[in-house]
Design a protein around this motif. Structure first.
Motif, PDB file in Angstrom:
ATOM      1  N   ASN A 143       0.841  -1.197   0.000  1.00  0.00           N
ATOM      2  CA  ASN A 143       0.000   0.000   0.000  1.00  0.00           C
ATOM      3  C   ASN A 143       0.876   1.247   0.000  1.00  0.00           C
ATOM      4  O   ASN A 143       1.775   1.369   0.831  1.00  0.00           O
ATOM      5  CB  ASN A 143      -0.902  -0.027   1.258  1.00  0.00           C
ATOM      6  CG  ASN A 143      -1.863   1.147   1.340  1.00  0.00           C
ATOM      7  OD1 ASN A 143      -1.480   2.281   1.125  1.00  0.00           O
ATOM      8  ND2 ASN A 143      -3.099   0.856   1.683  1.00  0.00           N
ATOM      9  N   VAL A 176     -10.069   5.849   1.591  1.00  0.00           N
ATOM     10  CA  VAL A 176      -9.758   5.500   2.979  1.00  0.00           C
ATOM     11  C   VAL A 176     -10.975   5.686   3.886  1.00  0.00           C
ATOM     12  O   VAL A 176     -10.839   5.842   5.089  1.00  0.00           O
ATOM     13  CB  VAL A 176      -8.556   6.310   3.514  1.00  0.00           C
ATOM     14  CG1 VAL A 176      -7.309   6.028   2.693  1.00  0.00           C
ATOM     15  CG2 VAL A 176      -8.869   7.800   3.551  1.00  0.00           C
ATOM     16  N   HIS A 213      -3.777   4.326  -2.258  1.00  0.00           N
ATOM     17  CA  HIS A 213      -4.909   4.972  -1.605  1.00  0.00           C
ATOM     18  C   HIS A 213      -4.980   6.463  -1.947  1.00  0.00           C
ATOM     19  O   HIS A 213      -3.953   7.133  -2.125  1.00  0.00           O
ATOM     20  CB  HIS A 213      -4.888   4.756  -0.091  1.00  0.00           C
ATOM     21  CG  HIS A 213      -3.765   5.434   0.632  1.00  0.00           C
ATOM     22  ND1 HIS A 213      -2.574   4.805   0.951  1.00  0.00           N
ATOM     23  CD2 HIS A 213      -3.651   6.693   1.127  1.00  0.00           C
ATOM     24  CE1 HIS A 213      -1.787   5.633   1.602  1.00  0.00           C
ATOM     25  NE2 HIS A 213      -2.415   6.793   1.715  1.00  0.00           N
TER      26      HIS A 213
END
Length: 364
Positions: free
Chosen positions: A132, A196, A157
């Motif tokens: 990530n 998120v 993200h």
């Protein structure tokens, strides 16, 4: 891009975990999942033995339609959490993601920071692991993140709401589309673009598709609220962003409003139980990410507590699919769902055909 000291970022990582845990105690129980019901067909069930929980995402076959979503990493405390999550994923066959590895990429000499992430692959050497990073990182960081965990996929993200409220956050969002495009192009593995906790709109999903990504996690409201977390970290001298409370869309809203020709969809955001997973699958998700519920369990009892919970979820999802007459998660998209309440109002405003959703089985 301004690079913070690793110690400052590490402290923020631990703050996030502590604030997320305290937030769960006063999070409203009712969520948009509760505005979705299945139309019950009493003679429509099948044998549970005929249910196969495996799902197809991109060119992967996952044994289960849910996974451990990205949460944390980068400190000694969060490394312990990641270790327990990885053990549970290994023992149950669940895919697992980590939190943002950016702190590790910026401090390659810090063994504590590094191992807080690499412990996931150490404990789960043959499992499906997702790295990530955040949008805005240099393109080569996609490669470095994947190499760090020998990852099978890369989550990128997007967190503009969090950055807006974060005391040290950046509000320079104009370059994000270009950054996302370069990260997708540079990644040696498929990219999953994820929010998120504030949702990916139809327009955003279309942009993600056009930028080259084939998978997106809509990650909607209802779970860990980073607006509240970052606002709690602000001082009395700084502006109070609680005025934006509730900003964004839920996972169910995003799934029902998604374009037909968009990326393959994953869903997360406030998933509390197996029934929330099944509802997300029925609304179009290929698989469902779980974070807060699993984090709470791990903090209370480690992998020893999480493994039996995951197995219970597997058993319950199998039973619910049998009740609904679905041989596999993909067949849930042909079940009849009734959308009510606040979610129905959202769908009506967005032009979604709710009566058609309630009659899907008759068109199969």
């Amino acid at each position: 891009m301004t690079v913070e000291l690793p110690s400052v970022r590490a402290a923020r990582k631990d703050d996030h975990v502590a604030l997320a845990q305290s937030q769960r105690a006063d999070t409203p129980h009712r969520r948009d999942f509760d505005d979705v019901d299945f139309l019950h067909h009493a003679l429509g069930g099948i044998d549970a033995a005929d249910v196969d929980l495996s799902v197809s995402v991109e060119n992967w076959q996952w044994q289960n339609p849910f996974y451990v979503n990205g949460m944390t990493g980068g400190t000694e405390q969060t490394g312990i959490i990641n270790r327990e999550l990885a053990i549970a994923a290994r023992e149950t066959g669940l895919p697992i993601a980590c939190g943002s590895v950016s702190i590790a990429l910026d401090a390659p000499e810090d063994r504590v920071i590094q191992r807080a992430f690499t412990v996931i692959r150490e404990e789960n050497p043959h499992g499906f692991v997702m790295a990530n990073v955040g949008v805005g990182r240099p393109a080569n960081d996609a490669v470095r993140a994947v190499e760090l965990l020998h990852a099978d996929a890369l989550q990128v993200h997007v967190n503009s709401v969090q950055e807006t409220v974060m005391p040290e956050g950046s509000r320079d969002f104009g370059s994000w589309q270009h950054s996302l495009e370069t990260l997708i192009a540079a990644s040696p593995v498929p990219v999953i673009v994820k929010e998120v906790g504030f949702g990916l709109s139809r327009r955003t999903l279309e942009s993600i598709r056009d930028l080259g990504a084939t998978i997106a996690d809509v990650s909607g409201t209802g779970g860990t609220d980073f607006l509240r977390i970052e606002n709690a970290r602000r001082t009395e001298a700084q502006a109070d962003f609680s005025i934006m409370s509730g900003f964004g869309q839920s996972a169910m809203a995003c799934l029902l409003d998604a374009p037909e020709n968009g990326p393959q969809l994953l869903a997360s955001g406030g998933v509390r139980n197996p029934f929330d997973v099944v509802k997300s699958l029925a609304a179009g998700a290929r698989a469902v990410g779980v974070a807060g519920t699993f984090l709470e369990t791990v903090q209370a009892g480690g992998a020893e507590a999480l493994v039996p919970l995951i197995r219970q979820w597997q058993e319950q999802i199998t039973a619910i699919l049998a009740l609904l007459g679905a041989h596999n998660p993909a067949e849930l998209t042909s079940t009849d769902i009734l959308v009510r309440g606040r979610l129905a109002e959202y769908c009506q405003l967005r032009g979604i055909d709710l009566p058609a959703l309630a009659r899907r089985s008759s068109t199969v």
